[in-house]
Design a protein around this motif. Structure first.
Motif, PDB file in Angstrom:
ATOM      1  N   SER A 145      -2.226  -1.255  13.493  1.00  0.00           N
ATOM      2  CA  SER A 145      -2.421   0.194  13.425  1.00  0.00           C
ATOM      3  C   SER A 145      -2.522   0.618  11.966  1.00  0.00           C
ATOM      4  O   SER A 145      -1.817   0.085  11.103  1.00  0.00           O
ATOM      5  CB  SER A 145      -1.243   0.927  14.068  1.00  0.00           C
ATOM      6  OG  SER A 145      -1.142   0.542  15.418  1.00  0.00           O
ATOM      7  N   LEU A 192      -4.995   9.870  17.098  1.00  0.00           N
ATOM      8  CA  LEU A 192      -4.123   9.033  17.932  1.00  0.00           C
ATOM      9  C   LEU A 192      -3.737   7.799  17.118  1.00  0.00           C
ATOM     10  O   LEU A 192      -4.554   6.889  16.946  1.00  0.00           O
ATOM     11  CB  LEU A 192      -4.867   8.611  19.209  1.00  0.00           C
ATOM     12  CG  LEU A 192      -5.405   9.761  20.072  1.00  0.00           C
ATOM     13  CD1 LEU A 192      -6.412   9.246  21.108  1.00  0.00           C
ATOM     14  CD2 LEU A 192      -4.250  10.479  20.765  1.00  0.00           C
ATOM     15  N   GLU A 194      -2.143   5.021  17.400  1.00  0.00           N
ATOM     16  CA  GLU A 194      -2.299   3.652  17.913  1.00  0.00           C
ATOM     17  C   GLU A 194      -3.765   3.255  18.059  1.00  0.00           C
ATOM     18  O   GLU A 194      -4.089   2.089  18.274  1.00  0.00           O
ATOM     19  CB  GLU A 194      -1.598   3.508  19.280  1.00  0.00           C
ATOM     20  CG  GLU A 194      -0.089   3.533  19.200  1.00  0.00           C
ATOM     21  CD  GLU A 194       0.452   2.412  18.305  1.00  0.00           C
ATOM     22  OE1 GLU A 194       0.049   1.255  18.487  1.00  0.00           O
ATOM     23  OE2 GLU A 194       1.239   2.726  17.399  1.00  0.00           O
ATOM     24  N   LEU A 195      -4.653   4.250  17.985  1.00  0.00           N
ATOM     25  CA  LEU A 195      -6.071   3.943  18.169  1.00  0.00           C
ATOM     26  C   LEU A 195      -6.854   4.119  16.866  1.00  0.00           C
ATOM     27  O   LEU A 195      -8.070   4.300  16.872  1.00  0.00           O
ATOM     28  CB  LEU A 195      -6.660   4.783  19.305  1.00  0.00           C
ATOM     29  CG  LEU A 195      -6.145   4.318  20.682  1.00  0.00           C
ATOM     30  CD1 LEU A 195      -6.515   5.310  21.775  1.00  0.00           C
ATOM     31  CD2 LEU A 195      -6.673   2.936  21.030  1.00  0.00           C
ATOM     32  N   ARG A 213      -9.020  11.983  20.464  1.00  0.00           N
ATOM     33  CA  ARG A 213      -8.967  12.620  21.795  1.00  0.00           C
ATOM     34  C   ARG A 213     -10.235  13.419  22.037  1.00  0.00           C
ATOM     35  O   ARG A 213     -10.695  14.177  21.159  1.00  0.00           O
ATOM     36  CB  ARG A 213      -7.717  13.533  21.868  1.00  0.00           C
ATOM     37  CG  ARG A 213      -7.587  14.347  23.112  1.00  0.00           C
ATOM     38  CD  ARG A 213      -7.520  13.501  24.399  1.00  0.00           C
ATOM     39  NE  ARG A 213      -6.360  12.631  24.447  1.00  0.00           N
ATOM     40  CZ  ARG A 213      -6.411  11.355  24.880  1.00  0.00           C
ATOM     41  NH1 ARG A 213      -7.562  10.818  25.284  1.00  0.00           N
ATOM     42  NH2 ARG A 213      -5.330  10.623  24.886  1.00  0.00           N
ATOM     43  N   ARG A 249      -6.149  -1.860  23.484  1.00  0.00           N
ATOM     44  CA  ARG A 249      -5.139  -0.818  23.223  1.00  0.00           C
ATOM     45  C   ARG A 249      -5.342   0.400  24.125  1.00  0.00           C
ATOM     46  O   ARG A 249      -4.380   0.997  24.610  1.00  0.00           O
ATOM     47  CB  ARG A 249      -5.196  -0.378  21.756  1.00  0.00           C
ATOM     48  CG  ARG A 249      -4.634  -1.418  20.815  1.00  0.00           C
ATOM     49  CD  ARG A 249      -4.703  -0.950  19.375  1.00  0.00           C
ATOM     50  NE  ARG A 249      -4.058  -1.904  18.502  1.00  0.00           N
ATOM     51  CZ  ARG A 249      -3.260  -1.585  17.487  1.00  0.00           C
ATOM     52  NH1 ARG A 249      -3.044  -0.302  17.202  1.00  0.00           N
ATOM     53  NH2 ARG A 249      -2.711  -2.504  16.741  1.00  0.00           N
ATOM     54  N   ALA A 250      -6.616   0.777  24.305  1.00  0.00           N
ATOM     55  CA  ALA A 250      -6.897   1.965  25.117  1.00  0.00           C
ATOM     56  C   ALA A 250      -6.481   1.728  26.566  1.00  0.00           C
ATOM     57  O   ALA A 250      -5.884   2.593  27.208  1.00  0.00           O
ATOM     58  CB  ALA A 250      -8.384   2.313  25.027  1.00  0.00           C
ATOM     59  N   ASN A 251      -6.769   0.540  27.069  1.00  0.00           N
ATOM     60  CA  ASN A 251      -6.333   0.222  28.440  1.00  0.00           C
ATOM     61  C   ASN A 251      -4.813   0.245  28.535  1.00  0.00           C
ATOM     62  O   ASN A 251      -4.246   0.785  29.483  1.00  0.00           O
ATOM     63  CB  ASN A 251      -6.865  -1.159  28.863  1.00  0.00           C
ATOM     64  CG  ASN A 251      -8.174  -1.052  29.639  1.00  0.00           C
ATOM     65  OD1 ASN A 251      -8.347  -0.138  30.462  1.00  0.00           O
ATOM     66  ND2 ASN A 251      -9.085  -1.952  29.379  1.00  0.00           N
ATOM     67  N   ALA A 252      -4.156  -0.350  27.541  1.00  0.00           N
ATOM     68  CA  ALA A 252      -2.685  -0.400  27.564  1.00  0.00           C
ATOM     69  C   ALA A 252      -2.089   0.994  27.504  1.00  0.00           C
ATOM     70  O   ALA A 252      -1.004   1.246  28.030  1.00  0.00           O
ATOM     71  CB  ALA A 252      -2.188  -1.239  26.392  1.00  0.00           C
ATOM     72  N   ALA A 253      -2.810   1.922  26.857  1.00  0.00           N
ATOM     73  CA  ALA A 253      -2.296   3.289  26.728  1.00  0.00           C
ATOM     74  C   ALA A 253      -2.659   4.146  27.952  1.00  0.00           C
ATOM     75  O   ALA A 253      -2.351   5.341  27.981  1.00  0.00           O
ATOM     76  CB  ALA A 253      -2.864   3.929  25.457  1.00  0.00           C
ATOM     77  N   GLU A 255      -5.679   4.956  28.979  1.00  0.00           N
ATOM     78  CA  GLU A 255      -6.877   5.786  28.787  1.00  0.00           C
ATOM     79  C   GLU A 255      -7.897   5.453  29.871  1.00  0.00           C
ATOM     80  O   GLU A 255      -7.844   4.395  30.513  1.00  0.00           O
ATOM     81  CB  GLU A 255      -7.468   5.520  27.398  1.00  0.00           C
ATOM     82  CG  GLU A 255      -6.563   5.931  26.246  1.00  0.00           C
ATOM     83  CD  GLU A 255      -6.447   7.445  26.096  1.00  0.00           C
ATOM     84  OE1 GLU A 255      -7.304   8.172  26.644  1.00  0.00           O
ATOM     85  OE2 GLU A 255      -5.485   7.894  25.438  1.00  0.00           O
TER      86      GLU A 255
END
Ligand SMILES: CC(C)(COP(=O)(O)OP(=O)(O)OC[C@H]1O[C@@H](n2cnc3c(N)ncnc32)[C@H](O)[C@@H]1OP(=O)(O)O)[C@@H](O)C(=O)NCCC(=O)NCCS
Length: 325
Positions: A145, A192, A194-195, A213, A249-253, A255
């Motif tokens: 990050s 964001l 983490e992204l 976002r 990361r997006a999947n884990a969050a 999204e």
């Protein structure tokens, strides 16, 4: 030919060993038969030089000046290895110890004055330890990050990556619009942490990607961009690594989907499809299939609407529409 060639490894592993006894260089008397006990010999136009134990020389009444201690470097050095004798000689010279080097098939051998033998062993041990303490640096590409202290490097990287327009292929005059966009995204509510991901190679930031976002049809989505890789390292897989990391990361969050405006040659390899085929319309219809979308694991389907990027994109959307990336 076997044997170690890497100088660092050779120095670290050379393990100097002192042979018993004292050795002398003798110019062998012409015509005299050779005797047992000769350890080394060099034939020259002027005659034969031999190295043998001092006791043997004395027993045969041979003359000598230089009385040496014999140190063997017990590492198997390849005969074509470069630099070992130079490094050893330099260290001994710095310590004011004279040294004659003999290279055998397996090892190098040093003949130093008897009085300096103990000191020579110390110097060689120090040289070896200094190199053992310097392991080969491990080259590592790390994705992590982005942190506030990375901002200057990320901004500089983005300016460099976009100094040539990906749309026109021409040099950009002044600061690329992506730089200001990035500054605004960092300061925006849509940021964001983490992204926003950096790629670090040996401590240098060489790539960056950010998702912020965004929305369509009342659901939260992600807008990807800018993405930058330092020009000298482009086409080495760093951009792909950043894209894959973003998707993970997006999947884990939790999204649902990611949209971007970009090359139809590049992004489909990560699963992006024309956004309109998924019911997501571009903010500017002229973007056509360059406006792409990746449905993630939690994509609900049945979404129909115009994509709304985070507010900082408003200033660049008009420019972006004038060309396709
Ligand atoms: C686009 C960018 C992020 C890609 O990163 P990268 O590390 O160079 O790309 P990778 O090494 O992962 O991928 C290389 C592959 O992508 C292709 N590729 C890279 N950028 C491309 C582009 N803009 N258009 C088409 N193909 C592209 C390469 O041809 C190569 O293809 P191959 O694997 O078939 O040989 C990087 O080139 C960059 O920073 N460019 C300048 C800024 C930019 O254009 N950002 C994107 C704007 S949408």
């Amino acid at each position: 030919m076997t044997g170690e060639k890497n100088l660092q490894t050779l120095l670290a592993a050379m393990h100097p060993v002192l042979r018993d006894g004292e050795y002398v260089y003798v110019l062998w008397p012409h015509g005299k038969p050779l005797v047992p006990g000769i350890e080394a010999a060099v034939r020259e136009a002027e005659g034969l030089t031999v190295v043998l134990p001092r006791a043997e020389a004395d027993a045969h009444g041979l003359k000598y000046d230089f009385v040496a201690a014999w140190i063997t470097l017990e590492v198997h050095s390849a005969l074509e290895a470069v630099g070992l004798t130079a490094a050893v000689s330099r260290a001994l010279t710095d310590a004011r110890i004279s040294c004659n080097v003999l290279a055998g098939f397996h090892h190098d051998h040093l003949l130093v004055p008897v009085a300096d033998a103990a000191r020579a062993l110390e110097v060689l041990a120090e040289l070896s330890a200094a190199h053992a303490a310097e392991p080969e640096p491990v080259r590592e590409l790390r994705l992590r990050s982005e942190k506030p202290e990375d901002r200057d490097a990320v901004i500089a990287l983005t300016a460099e990556a976009f100094s040539v327009s990906p749309v026109t292929g021409l040099p950009v005059e002044g600061e690329p619009v992506e730089v200001d966009l990035l500054r605004r995204l960092f300061a925006s509510d849509a940021y964001l942490p983490e992204l926003s991901v950096v790629a670090e190679l040996d401590g240098e930031i060489v790539g960056h990607v950010i998702c912020s976002r965004a929305r369509a049809d009342g659901i939260e989505l992600l807008g990807l961009g800018p993405i930058s890789v330092t020009p000298r390292l482009q086409r080495h897989g760093i951009g792909s690594a950043l894209m894959h990391e973003t998707v993970v990361r997006a999947n884990a969050a939790g999204e649902r989907g990611i949209a971007l405006l970009g090359s139809t040659e590049y992004y489909p390899r990560f699963g992006f499809v024309p956004a309109s085929s998924m019911g997501i319309e571009a903010p500017d219809k002229s973007w056509g299939d360059h406006f792409q979308f990746l449905p993630l694991a939690l994509w609900p389907g049945g979404v129909h609407g115009t994509f709304q990027y985070a507010e900082p994109f408003a200033a660049v959307e008009t420019n972006a529409g004038s060309g396709k990336r």
